[in-house]
Write an enzyme that holds these catalytic residues in place. Sequence first.
Site, PDB file in Angstrom:
ATOM      1  N   GLU A  82       0.832  -1.212   0.000  1.00 51.53           N
ATOM      2  CA  GLU A  82       0.000   0.000   0.000  1.00 51.53           C
ATOM      3  C   GLU A  82       0.866   1.261   0.000  1.00 51.53           C
ATOM      4  O   GLU A  82       0.797   2.100   0.909  1.00 51.53           O
ATOM      5  CB  GLU A  82      -0.949   0.003   1.202  1.00 51.53           C
ATOM      6  N   GLU A  85      -5.523  -8.205  -1.443  1.00 57.63           N
ATOM      7  CA  GLU A  85      -6.189  -8.082  -0.142  1.00 57.63           C
ATOM      8  C   GLU A  85      -7.646  -7.740  -0.382  1.00 57.63           C
ATOM      9  O   GLU A  85      -7.953  -6.845  -1.185  1.00 57.63           O
ATOM     10  CB  GLU A  85      -5.587  -6.953   0.710  1.00 57.63           C
TER      11      GLU A  85
END
Length: 477
Positions: free
Chosen positions: A178, A369
Amino acid sequence: MNKDNNPTLHFPDSFLWGGAVAANQIEGAYNEDGKGLSTQDVSPKGIMGPITEYPTEENLKLVGIDFYHRYKEDVKLFAEMGFKVFRTSIAWSRIFPNGDDLVPNEKGLQFYDELFDECHKYGIEPLVTLSHYETPLHLSKQYNGWVNRRLVEFYTRYVTVVFNRYKDKVKYWLTFNEINSILEAPFMSGGIYTPKEQLTKQDLYQAVHHELVASAAAVKLCHEIIPDAKIGCMMLALPTYPLTPNPNDVIATMHYEHKNYFFGDVHVRGVYPGYMKRYFREHGITIEIEPGDEEMLLNTVDFISFSYYMSNCETTDPSVVSGPGNIFGGVPNPHLEASEWGWQIDPQGLRYVLNMLYDRYQKPLFIVENGLGAVDELIVNDAGEKTVEDDYRIQYLNDHLVQVVEAIEDGVDVMGYTSWGCIDLVSASSAQLKKRYGYIYVDRNDDGSGTLERYRKKSFHWYKQVIATNGKSLRVK
Ligand code: BG6
């Protein structure tokens, strides 16, 4: 229309089904076998919470779910579900305890050797994140994390070591988890020790530049050292809708999306986009770009991976306030329901973001995810087995996967899907264990109690069936 074994749900035969975790949220053993401290070891309250001087017992990550000692049992359970891929991360401070060491820690390297061997024993491909929210603490305190240019050198040394060591065992790599989250969580994501409120935009974006150069250097090294591997970037995907059709809201949404697209644009196109140069100009930011940086950025990724949990909305109306769960900005969508932690549930947002990313980049996409954090109740079923009847989780995952098929039908190239927290783990944002994502229940509680025993939830059997049928067992509404 409800259908079981739906013949119209078409995932490619090569689709990589699996699950995802991160070292710091599962391994524990925070000071064993030569591991150094990482930023996570002093963050008992999670990603946005305060940090402590030393590791304290209240930090549940210090034990995690004891994966470091129980990984064989866990990988066996993943294999029982039929996983084709397992996403985990390497804890940088297991390999280079301080981050700036010259010689790697052999015991740390051995642990991942054994873990990857265990995966291969069952035909599971490891998908490895090189840096998942855990900069070695020494790099954070001594260098102020990624604000300092020298982090590029230290990271490059670390990735060179692990590429060489695991070149025959790992063929899928991600550079930074991320990466765009550094904008909101500079300590956890970028190891930046300066408190967020005192951090200047100049330093923040300089740190971003260093990470982008380091990420490109990792791509280059990976291609050189492991030519048959694929390496991608990893972004937090947060599709953002205008709250109203008011053009002001539309433009505010565009700005919000640019902030995140910036990271993908550089990883895929290898140059800074015009809207970002304008942002720098208008905010008095001058990025120090060293000779060679621009050439380095041209080492672009093979694929794009992302996390997806929710969408949000943007508005310029000051009377609309942000709700719980919107820690990355934006305001809630009045048409959506939310999880117990205030994360708004939007399966169609996944189809939308897959299309948007593919339209923009035309690169393979990997959903690394996705999942529902919820409170689970361990019960004893009629067969006398301990389990969790997690129909809410099944519903969430089913509905998202149906939207993945929609995107595939739209023509999007989707490589695979690793749902988050395939085994219960410590939450990143809240550092809780009661926020559970897993197919496998772990008997450990927020007060540190529990046996650490593992139990199959109802979703375990459901996911096994989804993988076995290559998605045909999903239910379309
Ligand atoms: C992502 C992170 O932001 O979301 C994971 O990459 C994290 O590390 C996951 O665990 C879910 O968030 P949380 O806060 O529920 O653990």
